[in-house]
Design a protein around this motif. Structure first.
Motif, PDB file in Angstrom:
ATOM      1  N   ALA A 142      57.122  51.048  34.524  1.00 57.37           N
ATOM      2  CA  ALA A 142      57.716  49.846  33.940  1.00 57.37           C
ATOM      3  C   ALA A 142      58.043  48.785  34.983  1.00 57.37           C
ATOM      4  O   ALA A 142      58.616  47.757  34.654  1.00 57.37           O
TER       5      ALA A 142
ATOM      6  N   LEU B 242      61.214  46.251  35.190  1.00 55.47           N
ATOM      7  CA  LEU B 242      61.933  46.502  33.940  1.00 55.47           C
ATOM      8  C   LEU B 242      62.659  47.841  33.960  1.00 55.47           C
ATOM      9  O   LEU B 242      63.614  48.057  33.220  1.00 55.47           O
ATOM     10  N   THR B 243      62.201  48.733  34.811  1.00 54.33           N
ATOM     11  CA  THR B 243      62.845  50.029  34.978  1.00 54.33           C
ATOM     12  C   THR B 243      64.344  49.884  35.222  1.00 54.33           C
ATOM     13  O   THR B 243      65.145  50.643  34.691  1.00 54.33           O
ATOM     14  N   HIS B 244      64.703  48.895  36.008  1.00 52.22           N
ATOM     15  CA  HIS B 244      66.074  48.741  36.476  1.00 52.22           C
ATOM     16  C   HIS B 244      66.902  47.773  35.638  1.00 52.22           C
ATOM     17  O   HIS B 244      68.098  47.624  35.886  1.00 52.22           O
ATOM     18  N   THR B 245      66.265  47.129  34.659  1.00 46.24           N
ATOM     19  CA  THR B 245      66.968  46.067  33.939  1.00 46.24           C
ATOM     20  C   THR B 245      66.904  46.161  32.426  1.00 46.24           C
ATOM     21  O   THR B 245      67.661  45.478  31.748  1.00 46.24           O
ATOM     22  N   SER B 246      66.035  46.980  31.877  1.00 43.87           N
ATOM     23  CA  SER B 246      65.756  46.890  30.444  1.00 43.87           C
ATOM     24  C   SER B 246      66.409  47.982  29.607  1.00 43.87           C
ATOM     25  O   SER B 246      65.916  49.112  29.519  1.00 43.87           O
ATOM     26  N   LEU B 247      67.492  47.611  28.961  1.00 45.52           N
ATOM     27  CA  LEU B 247      68.089  48.500  27.972  1.00 45.52           C
ATOM     28  C   LEU B 247      67.173  48.648  26.765  1.00 45.52           C
ATOM     29  O   LEU B 247      67.191  49.674  26.093  1.00 45.52           O
ATOM     30  N   ALA B 248      66.363  47.634  26.507  1.00 39.77           N
ATOM     31  CA  ALA B 248      65.422  47.701  25.387  1.00 39.77           C
ATOM     32  C   ALA B 248      64.411  48.831  25.589  1.00 39.77           C
ATOM     33  O   ALA B 248      64.089  49.556  24.640  1.00 39.77           O
ATOM     34  N   LEU B 249      63.914  48.993  26.816  1.00 42.51           N
ATOM     35  CA  LEU B 249      63.000  50.110  27.086  1.00 42.51           C
ATOM     36  C   LEU B 249      63.715  51.445  26.926  1.00 42.51           C
ATOM     37  O   LEU B 249      63.158  52.393  26.373  1.00 42.51           O
ATOM     38  N   TYR B 250      64.934  51.530  27.420  1.00 46.04           N
ATOM     39  CA  TYR B 250      65.732  52.754  27.247  1.00 46.04           C
ATOM     40  C   TYR B 250      65.828  53.106  25.760  1.00 46.04           C
ATOM     41  O   TYR B 250      65.564  54.234  25.358  1.00 46.04           O
TER      42      TYR B 250
ATOM     43  N   SER C 103      67.746  53.670  37.093  1.00 45.87           N
ATOM     44  CA  SER C 103      66.578  53.554  36.241  1.00 45.87           C
ATOM     45  C   SER C 103      66.945  53.810  34.784  1.00 45.87           C
ATOM     46  O   SER C 103      67.261  54.941  34.410  1.00 45.87           O
TER      47      SER C 103
END
Length: 82
Positions: free
Chosen positions: A15, A18-26, A54
């Motif tokens: 990602a 985005l790995t470090h910033t995306s709550l949407a991906l989580y 992450s």
């Protein structure tokens, strides 16, 4: 959900930032049954402090980092064993 519908054993995901910033991906990863394997070409823990957290890794089945492009092969091998 497409991966589930297609019968995928796992999702291999790099990602990037985005790995470090995306709550949407989580949230998206947590909402599916298909296991996610996180891959990073470099080792985020050997880089800047903000890269040490992450959101993807918190939701993924596992993470592979720091092995360059070989990490993708490792992830595919792992997916075959799930």
């Amino acid at each position: 959900h497409e991966a589930q519908a297609e019968g995928a054993r796992a999702i291999v995901l790099n990602a990037g930032a985005l790995t470090h910033t995306s709550l949407a991906l989580y949230d998206a990863i947590r909402s599916i049954k298909t296991p996610v394997i996180e891959v990073h070409i470099s080792n985020p823990h050997a880089r800047e402090a903000y890269r040490h957290k992450s959101f993807v890794g918190m939701a993924a089945l596992g993470s592979i980092a720091g092995f360059g492009a070989y990490g993708y092969e490792m992830a595919l091998e792992a997916a075959g064993r799930i």
